[in-house]
Write a protein that holds these residues in place. Structure first.
Motif, short mmCIF file in Angstrom:
data_model
loop_
_atom_site.label_atom_id
_atom_site.label_comp_id
_atom_site.label_asym_id
_atom_site.label_seq_id
_atom_site.Cartn_x
_atom_site.Cartn_y
_atom_site.Cartn_z
N LEU A 31 -54.35 45.35 60.46
CA LEU A 31 -54.87 44.13 61.07
C LEU A 31 -54.57 42.88 60.23
N LEU A 32 -53.98 43.06 59.08
CA LEU A 32 -53.75 41.93 58.18
C LEU A 32 -52.66 41.01 58.70
N PRO A 33 -52.74 39.72 58.42
CA PRO A 33 -51.61 38.82 58.70
C PRO A 33 -50.58 38.87 57.57
N VAL A 34 -49.51 38.13 57.74
CA VAL A 34 -48.43 38.14 56.75
C VAL A 34 -48.91 37.64 55.40
N THR A 35 -49.75 36.61 55.39
CA THR A 35 -50.18 36.02 54.12
C THR A 35 -50.89 37.03 53.24
N VAL A 36 -51.83 37.77 53.81
CA VAL A 36 -52.58 38.75 53.03
C VAL A 36 -51.72 39.97 52.72
N GLY A 37 -50.87 40.38 53.66
CA GLY A 37 -50.02 41.54 53.43
C GLY A 37 -49.05 41.33 52.29
N LEU A 38 -48.38 40.18 52.27
CA LEU A 38 -47.46 39.89 51.17
C LEU A 38 -48.20 39.75 49.85
N ASN A 39 -49.42 39.26 49.89
CA ASN A 39 -50.22 39.20 48.65
C ASN A 39 -50.52 40.60 48.11
N TYR A 84 -44.62 45.44 57.66
CA TYR A 84 -44.44 43.99 57.61
C TYR A 84 -44.38 43.40 59.01
N TRP A 85 -43.65 44.06 59.91
CA TRP A 85 -43.52 43.50 61.26
C TRP A 85 -44.82 43.61 62.02
N HIS A 122 -40.02 49.71 54.64
CA HIS A 122 -41.01 49.83 53.56
C HIS A 122 -42.41 50.01 54.16
N GLN A 123 -43.10 51.06 53.68
CA GLN A 123 -44.44 51.42 54.17
C GLN A 123 -44.47 51.54 55.69
N VAL A 156 -41.13 45.21 44.54
CA VAL A 156 -40.53 44.82 45.83
C VAL A 156 -40.45 43.30 45.94
N TRP A 157 -40.04 42.65 44.84
CA TRP A 157 -39.96 41.20 44.85
C TRP A 157 -38.95 40.69 45.88
#
Length: 312
Positions: free
Chosen positions: A253-261, A98-99, A93-94, A276-277
């Motif tokens: 440059l985003l971390p997981v917290t901001v990316g998932l948000n 995510y990784w 995805h994108q 994409v829940w």
């Protein structure tokens, strides 16, 4: 001539009387009832804290539609497990961003946590074992910084870093994470009790310098406190949301917290956004695994033997 009674030696109580007296004394009640209630209370707390993690694990095995109309309910698995499909979706995805977010979170947490721990150990040891002018006032300011919410410092930090051109760089997240007033306070309090002044004075008499005393005498005694501050700093940096949200604009440059948000915001957009829940829940579950493993692997440093190797 000594007088001996029928019960035995003079002055000794008869054996039958002693036995009857012992039978009359009620047995002391043990702490069994208290332990039962304390275990029940701890079990309730364990369920309270484990239940969200269990829900997240179950949700990560469901498809996008199974999260809402699945046959297993919110706390149990569906007939068809989709965990591996969700993992593959995170990688595609994108463009597998995510990784990249996961790698960024690991880098921010490792660098910020280790750096904050080093500074906290140095500052806390200095506050605890050295006398210098302004020591009390400086420590009072430190305690005041502990009471300030981190979100209240984001805007001043943004203005300060923008003057140096560090906004939208990795340093905008790493540099503020190096400051841990709570870590300094914990190290200082622990050092006062764990590192006796007599031990340091004995080392000075033997000719050891301050650097050698710190590394060979103090650090082994401070191991539990160091691990505690390291874990707290790593978890705080890994879970940090508002600071990278304000400092970073580059998606890579985003971390997981901001990316998932961001993914959640797109999913909340309804028909105009991509649903994409399933990837959000799976990504959230994968993101907490490093923290759980860190606690499980480092918990042995909280156990006994604090002075092992420091008194040799």
């Amino acid at each position: 001539m000594s007088v001996q009674t029928s019960g035995g030696a003079a002055g000794a109580p008869p054996q039958d009387l002693t036995a009857r007296t012992r039978r009359r004394v009620p047995a002391a009640r043990g702490p069994g009832s208290r332990r039962v209630w304390s275990h029940i209370f701890l079990l309730i707390l364990a369920i309270y804290f484990i239940l969200p993690l269990w829900w997240l694990f179950v949700a990560s095995t469901k498809s996008n539609s199974g999260l809402f109309v699945g046959s297993g309910g919110p706390l149990w698995f569906d007939d068809e497990l989709s965990f591996m499909d969700n993992l593959r979706g995170l990688g595609t995805h994108q463009g597998g961003i995510y990784w990249i977010w996961f790698r960024n979170s690991f880098m921010y947490a490792l660098s910020g946590g280790v750096g904050a721990t080093i500074l906290a150990v140095l500052a806390g040891y200095g506050f605890a074992k050295y006398r210098f002018k302004g020591r009390t006032a400086a420590f009072a300011m430190l305690l005041g910084a502990v009471m300030v919410p981190l979100t209240a410092l984001v805007i001043p930090t943004f203005v300060l870093l923008s003057r140096f051109g560090l906004v939208n760089t990795v340093w905008a997240v790493i540099l503020p994470s190096l400051l841990s007033p709570l870590g300094v306070y914990l190290i200082r309090v622990y050092t006062q009790d764990a590192v006796p002044d007599e031990l340091l004075d004995a080392g000075r008499v033997d000719g050891a310098g301050e650097v050698r005393l710190f590394f060979q005498v103090a650090l082994p005694l401070l191991r539990p406190a160091i691990v505690t501050v390291l874990l707290l700093s790593v978890v705080a940096t890994w879970n940090n949301f508002f600071l990278p949200l304000a400092m970073l604009q580059n998606p890579r440059l985003l971390p997981v917290t901001v990316g998932l948000n961001n993914w959640q915001a797109l999913s909340n957009a309804g028909a105009g956004g991509e649903q994409v829940w399933n990837l959000i829940t799976t990504g959230a579950f994968v993101s907490v695994l490093p923290l759980v493993l860190s606690f499980l692997l480092l918990q042995r440093y909280w156990q006994g033997g604090l002075s092992l190797g420091s008194l040799k």
